[in-house]
Design an enzyme around this catalytic site. Sequence first.
Site, short mmCIF file in Angstrom:
data_model
loop_
_atom_site.label_atom_id
_atom_site.label_comp_id
_atom_site.label_asym_id
_atom_site.label_seq_id
_atom_site.Cartn_x
_atom_site.Cartn_y
_atom_site.Cartn_z
CD GLU A 147 -2.14 11.01 18.14
OE1 GLU A 147 -2.06 10.20 17.20
OE2 GLU A 147 -1.44 10.95 19.17
CD GLN B 68 -2.50 1.14 2.76
OE1 GLN B 68 -1.83 1.08 3.79
NE2 GLN B 68 -3.82 1.16 2.79
CB SER C 91 3.54 -3.39 5.56
OG SER C 91 3.34 -2.53 6.64
CB SER D 204 2.22 6.77 4.92
OG SER D 204 1.10 6.39 5.66
CD GLU E 89 -4.41 0.40 6.72
OE1 GLU E 89 -4.89 1.52 6.44
OE2 GLU E 89 -3.20 0.15 6.72
#
Length: 395
Positions: free
Chosen positions: A365, A112, A149, A115, A232
């Site tokens: 958060e 994926q 990952s 990020s 996810e």
Amino acid sequence: MSARDDLARRVVEFLAEHDPDTTDRVEFLRARYDAGLAWVAFPEGHGGLGLSRSLQAEVDRLFAEAGAPDNNPRANGIGLGMAAPTILAFGTEEQKERFLKPLWTGEEIWCQLFSEPGAGSDLAALATRAVRDEASGEWVVNGQKVWTSGAQNARFAILVARTDVDVPKHRGMTYFLADMTDPGVDVRPLRQVTGEAEFNEVFLSDVRIPDTQRLGDEGQGWQVANFTLNNERVAIGGRALPREGGMVGIVSQTWRDRPEARTPELHDRLLRSWVEAEVARLTGVRLRQKLAQGVPGPEGAAMKLSFARLNQQLSGLELELLGEDGLRYSDWTMVRPEHVDFTGRDAGYRYLRAKGNSIEGGTSEILRNIVAERVLGLPAEARGDKDVPFKELPR
């Protein structure tokens, strides 16, 4: 005949024609997919029978009892848990035909590419650019991804990139299916506090992606990515565990084995964690019941949030119960594991690895914001970037 009985009959007939002891593993898995016994909730022709998702556990149980090979789900969790449902929901028929079968059999592993160094918690701030080459129609991608990952083993990736900087950040992204073997893809390991390198940095330099591998409409990337992220969070936090399973079971056993370490304060903490773990387990049961009726909603964020907090609480409590023994660390050699073996490792590993639970799959958060706004209906957080073109945002 009920759907459950009919499904059991199909499995028996399949096993009669494909003996797990004598059939090649990959051929067995391909045949299972073709018979609609892979994802039973998926449509016929794409590994399923259009049945209720609640029947999946039953068909998996029947195959496991027969000694049938599995598709190594721990090595391809991103493909099975995130890429596959997203391709099914937003893909063309050609994309479903091309990607779903080798994904399910494990012949093609997925990662994926979401990020970035400047866009993790705020995914919509991503800056990796995809620019269409008008001559060829291909997309040319440049940028850097991080915390990826399994990138070292992946053949394909789900990728979100910015395709329009003139609109607000949530509207200028597009979702792609990227080939990790293409020229310009550079995968570099990231060593963690555990000593292992599960994650990677991925650098993308003039990577060319055909428009046929765009998933969803141009500019629809935020919507498609949120669908993936909901899956996810359920995949991370919604796993089915028995009562006193997972970390709470390990720590409870440590408590029983270490009577000399017991104190009233530690006893109180263990009891509170045990109750929280049981609440999380039962909430997971309810979540999976809702999943059987449709797609995952924002409730998965609460499950993932609870999973991360409990793992950190319990791994810390385990170290306190073990005292000096808990500080020993078995092996600092850098390895590239295919999956996280959390409960199978020592207490020191569990304590260090649990720190990442509140970052991976969405930070705690951000998940609290999702729970507050989408589950509890509280007012949205004030923000000044909602209607500002991406190119005008300070970076």
